[in-house]
Design a protein around this motif. Structure first.
Motif, PDB file in Angstrom:
ATOM      1  N   LYS A  58       0.832  -1.214   0.000  1.00 16.21           N
ATOM      2  CA  LYS A  58       0.000   0.000   0.000  1.00 16.21           C
ATOM      3  C   LYS A  58       0.865   1.262   0.000  1.00 16.21           C
ATOM      4  O   LYS A  58       0.554   2.249  -0.674  1.00 16.21           O
ATOM      5  N   ARG A  59       1.956   1.215   0.760  1.00 13.13           N
ATOM      6  CA  ARG A  59       2.840   2.378   0.830  1.00 13.13           C
ATOM      7  C   ARG A  59       3.461   2.687  -0.530  1.00 13.13           C
ATOM      8  O   ARG A  59       3.686   3.852  -0.880  1.00 13.13           O
ATOM      9  N   LEU A  60       3.752   1.652  -1.300  1.00  9.60           N
ATOM     10  CA  LEU A  60       4.403   1.845  -2.597  1.00  9.60           C
ATOM     11  C   LEU A  60       3.470   2.453  -3.636  1.00  9.60           C
ATOM     12  O   LEU A  60       3.909   2.759  -4.745  1.00  9.60           O
ATOM     13  N   GLN A  61       2.210   2.636  -3.292  1.00  5.05           N
ATOM     14  CA  GLN A  61       1.264   3.254  -4.212  1.00  5.05           C
ATOM     15  C   GLN A  61       1.131   4.756  -3.988  1.00  5.05           C
ATOM     16  O   GLN A  61       0.340   5.413  -4.658  1.00  5.05           O
ATOM     17  N   GLU A  62       1.917   5.302  -3.059  1.00  2.90           N
ATOM     18  CA  GLU A  62       1.870   6.740  -2.802  1.00  2.90           C
ATOM     19  C   GLU A  62       2.387   7.511  -4.009  1.00  2.90           C
ATOM     20  O   GLU A  62       3.314   7.062  -4.697  1.00  2.90           O
ATOM     21  N   GLU A  63       1.804   8.671  -4.263  1.00  2.00           N
ATOM     22  CA  GLU A  63       2.230   9.484  -5.401  1.00  2.00           C
ATOM     23  C   GLU A  63       3.554  10.194  -5.123  1.00  2.00           C
ATOM     24  O   GLU A  63       4.418  10.266  -5.983  1.00  2.00           O
ATOM     25  N   GLN A  64       3.720  10.749  -3.919  1.00  2.00           N
ATOM     26  CA  GLN A  64       4.944  11.462  -3.556  1.00  2.00           C
ATOM     27  C   GLN A  64       5.954  10.489  -2.949  1.00  2.00           C
ATOM     28  O   GLN A  64       6.344  10.597  -1.789  1.00  2.00           O
ATOM     29  N   LEU A  65       6.385   9.513  -3.753  1.00  2.00           N
ATOM     30  CA  LEU A  65       7.271   8.454  -3.276  1.00  2.00           C
ATOM     31  C   LEU A  65       8.635   8.583  -3.944  1.00  2.00           C
ATOM     32  O   LEU A  65       8.745   8.536  -5.168  1.00  2.00           O
ATOM     33  N   THR A  66       9.671   8.745  -3.136  1.00  2.00           N
ATOM     34  CA  THR A  66      11.045   8.744  -3.635  1.00  2.00           C
ATOM     35  C   THR A  66      11.701   7.421  -3.279  1.00  2.00           C
ATOM     36  O   THR A  66      11.145   6.608  -2.533  1.00  2.00           O
ATOM     37  N   PHE A  67      12.906   7.206  -3.809  1.00  2.00           N
ATOM     38  CA  PHE A  67      13.617   5.965  -3.489  1.00  2.00           C
ATOM     39  C   PHE A  67      13.974   5.908  -2.003  1.00  2.00           C
ATOM     40  O   PHE A  67      14.042   4.827  -1.420  1.00  2.00           O
ATOM     41  N   GLY A  68      14.233   7.064  -1.398  1.00  2.00           N
ATOM     42  CA  GLY A  68      14.494   7.076   0.046  1.00  2.00           C
ATOM     43  C   GLY A  68      13.280   6.629   0.838  1.00  2.00           C
ATOM     44  O   GLY A  68      13.396   5.846   1.794  1.00  2.00           O
ATOM     45  N   ASP A  69      12.089   7.127   0.460  1.00  2.13           N
ATOM     46  CA  ASP A  69      10.856   6.690   1.131  1.00  2.13           C
ATOM     47  C   ASP A  69      10.657   5.189   0.966  1.00  2.13           C
ATOM     48  O   ASP A  69      10.309   4.487   1.917  1.00  2.13           O
ATOM     49  N   PHE A  70      10.863   4.713  -0.268  1.00  4.78           N
ATOM     50  CA  PHE A  70      10.711   3.280  -0.516  1.00  4.78           C
ATOM     51  C   PHE A  70      11.632   2.464   0.377  1.00  4.78           C
ATOM     52  O   PHE A  70      11.204   1.466   0.974  1.00  4.78           O
ATOM     53  N   TYR A  71      12.903   2.884   0.498  1.00  3.26           N
ATOM     54  CA  TYR A  71      13.846   2.080   1.271  1.00  3.26           C
ATOM     55  C   TYR A  71      13.508   2.108   2.762  1.00  3.26           C
ATOM     56  O   TYR A  71      13.701   1.108   3.462  1.00  3.26           O
ATOM     57  N   ILE A  72      12.985   3.224   3.236  1.00  2.00           N
ATOM     58  CA  ILE A  72      12.552   3.284   4.646  1.00  2.00           C
ATOM     59  C   ILE A  72      11.434   2.279   4.895  1.00  2.00           C
ATOM     60  O   ILE A  72      11.459   1.526   5.873  1.00  2.00           O
ATOM     61  N   TYR A  73      10.435   2.258   4.007  1.00  2.00           N
ATOM     62  CA  TYR A  73       9.322   1.319   4.146  1.00  2.00           C
ATOM     63  C   TYR A  73       9.806  -0.126   3.995  1.00  2.00           C
ATOM     64  O   TYR A  73       9.328  -1.032   4.686  1.00  2.00           O
ATOM     65  N   TRP A  74      10.743  -0.342   3.092  1.00  5.65           N
ATOM     66  CA  TRP A  74      11.285  -1.683   2.847  1.00  5.65           C
ATOM     67  C   TRP A  74      11.994  -2.225   4.097  1.00  5.65           C
ATOM     68  O   TRP A  74      11.762  -3.355   4.512  1.00  5.65           O
ATOM     69  N   ILE A  75      12.859  -1.392   4.693  1.00  2.00           N
ATOM     70  CA  ILE A  75      13.591  -1.809   5.905  1.00  2.00           C
ATOM     71  C   ILE A  75      12.628  -2.041   7.068  1.00  2.00           C
ATOM     72  O   ILE A  75      12.791  -2.973   7.875  1.00  2.00           O
ATOM     73  N   LYS A  76      11.609  -1.193   7.172  1.00  2.38           N
ATOM     74  CA  LYS A  76      10.628  -1.359   8.243  1.00  2.38           C
ATOM     75  C   LYS A  76       9.907  -2.694   8.113  1.00  2.38           C
ATOM     76  O   LYS A  76       9.670  -3.394   9.110  1.00  2.38           O
ATOM     77  N   CYS A  77       9.561  -3.079   6.882  1.00  2.00           N
ATOM     78  CA  CYS A  77       8.892  -4.369   6.656  1.00  2.00           C
ATOM     79  C   CYS A  77       9.803  -5.523   7.046  1.00  2.00           C
ATOM     80  O   CYS A  77       9.367  -6.467   7.720  1.00  2.00           O
ATOM     81  N   ILE A  78      11.071  -5.457   6.643  1.00  2.00           N
ATOM     82  CA  ILE A  78      12.022  -6.528   6.987  1.00  2.00           C
ATOM     83  C   ILE A  78      12.195  -6.626   8.498  1.00  2.00           C
ATOM     84  O   ILE A  78      12.246  -7.730   9.072  1.00  2.00           O
ATOM     85  N   THR A  79      12.279  -5.481   9.176  1.00  2.00           N
ATOM     86  CA  THR A  79      12.450  -5.479  10.639  1.00  2.00           C
ATOM     87  C   THR A  79      11.257  -6.141  11.330  1.00  2.00           C
ATOM     88  O   THR A  79      11.432  -6.949  12.261  1.00  2.00           O
ATOM     89  N   GLU A  80      10.060  -5.824  10.899  1.00  2.00           N
ATOM     90  CA  GLU A  80       8.868  -6.433  11.508  1.00  2.00           C
ATOM     91  C   GLU A  80       8.830  -7.938  11.261  1.00  2.00           C
ATOM     92  O   GLU A  80       8.423  -8.707  12.145  1.00  2.00           O
ATOM     93  N   LEU A  81       9.248  -8.371  10.087  1.00  2.00           N
ATOM     94  CA  LEU A  81       9.267  -9.811   9.790  1.00  2.00           C
ATOM     95  C   LEU A  81      10.302 -10.531  10.654  1.00  2.00           C
ATOM     96  O   LEU A  81      10.054 -11.641  11.133  1.00  2.00           O
ATOM     97  N   GLU A  82      11.465  -9.894  10.849  1.00  2.00           N
ATOM     98  CA  GLU A  82      12.507 -10.511  11.671  1.00  2.00           C
ATOM     99  C   GLU A  82      12.047 -10.649  13.121  1.00  2.00           C
ATOM    100  O   GLU A  82      12.409 -11.623  13.807  1.00  2.00           O
ATOM    101  N   GLN A  83      11.250  -9.690  13.594  1.00  2.00           N
ATOM    102  CA  GLN A  83      10.763  -9.762  14.973  1.00  2.00           C
ATOM    103  C   GLN A  83       9.752 -10.886  15.168  1.00  2.00           C
ATOM    104  O   GLN A  83       9.616 -11.406  16.274  1.00  2.00           O
ATOM    105  N   MET A  84       9.046 -11.269  14.106  1.00  2.00           N
ATOM    106  CA  MET A  84       8.088 -12.391  14.218  1.00  2.00           C
ATOM    107  C   MET A  84       8.813 -13.705  14.472  1.00  2.00           C
ATOM    108  O   MET A  84       8.325 -14.559  15.226  1.00  2.00           O
TER     109      MET A  84
END
Length: 609
Positions: free
Chosen positions: A383-409
């Motif tokens: 859902k985050r990747l569908q934002e209109e004002q999305l830069t590569f920095g924003d994408f990488y922040i969301y990407w790392i956050k997803c990986i961190t949450e998965l690692e905590q599971m």
């Protein structure tokens, strides 16, 4: 002797009695219209020479008539929006009820019909293209490209993205129908044809974001080869020009030498890839999740069998009586639809256990819940990747956050998802455009290694040189006929002095590239020492505030950060295509489809701005 003709429209035509035709006298138009009837002449003038038609109306109409004309133009605008924005068929304009409605409005001109509204849409699309042309002049641009099939017809969608002030701006360039196979060569020719309509030269391309299809990646490589061939042809042509063919005064010789040396400097500095193919981040996530879900395919297939049972008429009726939602059957190639199917099944778990306990066992229910829990961060990321004002920095922040949450599971499925995402992440970290965008983002540039920093700096320096060369070539190009006829100007002592200072100015400009290049390199190195920004900061606003204090890096950031991480907007474009190309409009030609979608989508983008 007939009555005197008072309609001013006759002054724009010459009537030939022998051929019984009226010839239009507007510049560039030699249309010959049969007869000399004012209505036919006005119709041609209205559809083909709209600007002059409006001027004629303003000169001849009274104030009351001008107000009526203004109202009529508003009616036309509403008819255009009815067809282009709201998706109504053109045949609606010929309906008796619609014509009766229009007849109630004061009408000093033509009645809206299919033909003139289609012409109005074409004219409005032309105005949109002209505006985009003005916006993109002398800029490096980033493209988003995708191909889709709608109603057994294949279309190529192209969007363009750039930064203006502190916002990402999106423009739709075309939705063109394809009549040949989607080979890389054919797609390359089609893209270059579309760009030429907007006056965009291939050398203005910075990046092309597409899916991971082999034809799309090959297309980007062929576009780069096309640009290199153009540069070589320019070089060969320049070498063939003999000195005897050029006539210039001694005062102009130094200027000519400066120009040639500046062009030589440009060719020597084109060493890196000119156009970078960028893999869509949303598609990269899609592939990573699909890789991880291969191990769960037996569980998903069992869920699909259960859903088919729950969707039978008798069971669906029973669900409705119990005020429960209907089961969802997924599309196997779309993992997010599989997650929706699992989510709905979990909501129907009590109903299934009570009435259809043999469909899914307790062990399978545990795997379903575990899979759904692991897919939850990925769904949020999608859902985050569908934002209109999305830069590569924003994408990488969301990407790392997803990986961190998965690692905590710390579940087997979550761990496997992390492995697959990191494997796909490696493809992104080898892309120079991605590295450059991350380098220019102080929120996330700390993740780059020293080698990656060096690659990003080299790419940014070459990008800056391309930008400077683009500006210099535009300045050297004549802007009007007066610039081409300077020999007619008498050479006075004042003009000789001006020529002297002009030559000195060019010498300084010629010496500046190396100096500027070294200065830029030091600025980029010093930039890494800047303090990290919090991840919630707006990076576009951050650079916009530096446009005066650090203009060189600011201009570079507007190019690097404009690179689209995803092609989601093009997929939305195809959703608009399905809305326009419905069962009532299957006979629409590809040209009018392109014009309608150009007007529709760019109006939507402007409203969002």
């Amino acid at each position: 002797m007939g009555r005197k003709r008072k309609n001013p429209i006759y002054s724009y035509y010459i009537y030939n009695n022998e051929t019984n035709k009226s010839k239009c006298q507007m510049e560039g138009c030699q249309k010959a219209i049969r007869g000399h009837h004012a209505g036919n002449l006005v119709r041609h003038f209205f559809t083909q020479h709209r600007a002059e038609y409006n001027k004629m109306q303003e000169r001849t109409l009274s104030d009351k008539d001008v107000n009526s004309l203004t109202e009529y133009n508003k009616v036309l605008e509403c008819c255009i929006n009815l067809v282009a924005i709201h998706g109504r068929p053109l045949s609606l304009l010929e309906d008796e009820a619609f014509q009766s409605l229009i007849s109630m409005i004061p009408n000093p001109g033509l009645t809206p019909n299919i033909r003139n509204i289609r012409t109005c849409i074409e004219n409005k699309a032309y105005d949109v293209r002209k505006k985009i042309y003005e916006e993109l002049k002398n800029k490096l641009v980033c493209l988003k490209i995708d191909v889709a099939s709608v109603k057994s017809r294949r279309f190529l969608g192209i969007n363009l993205q750039f930064i203006l002030d502190k916002k990402l701006q999106l423009r739709n360039l075309c939705v063109v129908e394809l009549h040949e196979r989607n080979t890389a060569a054919f797609l390359k020719d089609t893209v270059l044809m579309v760009l030429s309509r907007y006056g965009i030269e291939p050398r203005q391309l910075y990046s092309i974001t597409s899916d991971n299809g082999a034809n799309m990646l090959a297309m980007s490589r062929q576009i780069e080869e096309e640009i290199q061939d153009c540069l070589e042809d320019f070089s060969n042509t320049e070498e063939q020009v003999e000195e005897s063919d050029i006539i210039f005064s001694p005062a102009d010789s130094q200027e000519m030498l400066d120009l040639v040396e500046s062009l030589e400097f440009e060719r020597e500095n084109i060493a890196q890839p000119i156009v970078t193919a960028v893999r869509c981040a949303a598609h990269t996530l899609q592939l990573a999740v699909r890789d991880a879900c291969k191990e769960l395919e037996p569980v998903f297939e069992l869920c699909r069998r259960a859903v088919r049972t729950l969707r039978t008429p008798n069971v669906a009726l029973e669900l409705k009586r119990n005020q429960l939602l209907q089961a969802i059957l997924d599309c196997p190639t779309r993992w997010d639809s599989t997650a929706d199917m699992l989510d709905r099944l979990v909501n129907l778990k009590d109903f299934c256990k009570e009435h259809y306990s043999d469909l899914i066992g307790d062990e399978t229910w545990s795997k379903i819940e575990e899979s759904l829990q692991a897919l939850k961060p990925c769904r949020v990321l999608s859902k985050r990747l569908q934002e209109e004002q999305l830069t590569f920095g924003d994408f990488y922040i969301y990407w790392i956050k997803c990986i961190t949450e998965l690692e905590q599971m710390n579940t087997p499925i979550a761990i496997y998802l992390v492995i697959c995402m990191k494997a796909r992440e490696g493809n992104l970290l080898t892309n120079d455009t991605f590295l450059s965008a991350v380098y220019m983002d102080p929120r996330v540039n700390s993740i780059l290694s020293e080698e990656q920093n060096e690659r990003a700096r080299i790419h940014l320096m070459h990008t800056h040189q391309r930008y400077i060369n683009l500006q210099l070539q535009t300045q050297d190009r004549p802007t009007n006929e007066n610039d081409l006829n300077q020999d007619n100007v008498p050479h006075t002592s004042r003009s000789n002095i001006d020529s002297f200072f002009e030559r000195r100015y060019r010498e300084r400009q010629r010496e500046r590239p190396t100096e500027a290049c070294n200065q830029l390199k030091h600025s980029l190195i010093d930039f890494l020492n800047s303090p990290l920004l919090p991840t919630h900061e707006n990076i576009l606003k951050y650079w916009y505030e530096k446009r005066f204090t650090d203009p060189q890096l600011y201009s570079l950031s507007t190019i690097a950060l404009a690179t689209p991480p995803t092609q989601v907007s093009v997929e939305r474009l195809f959703s608009s295509l399905k809305f326009i190309l419905n069962n009532l409009r299957m006979s629409l030609k590809d040209s009018i489809i392109d014009d309608i979608l150009l007007v529709r989508n760019n109006s939507i983008y402007e409203k969002s701005d």
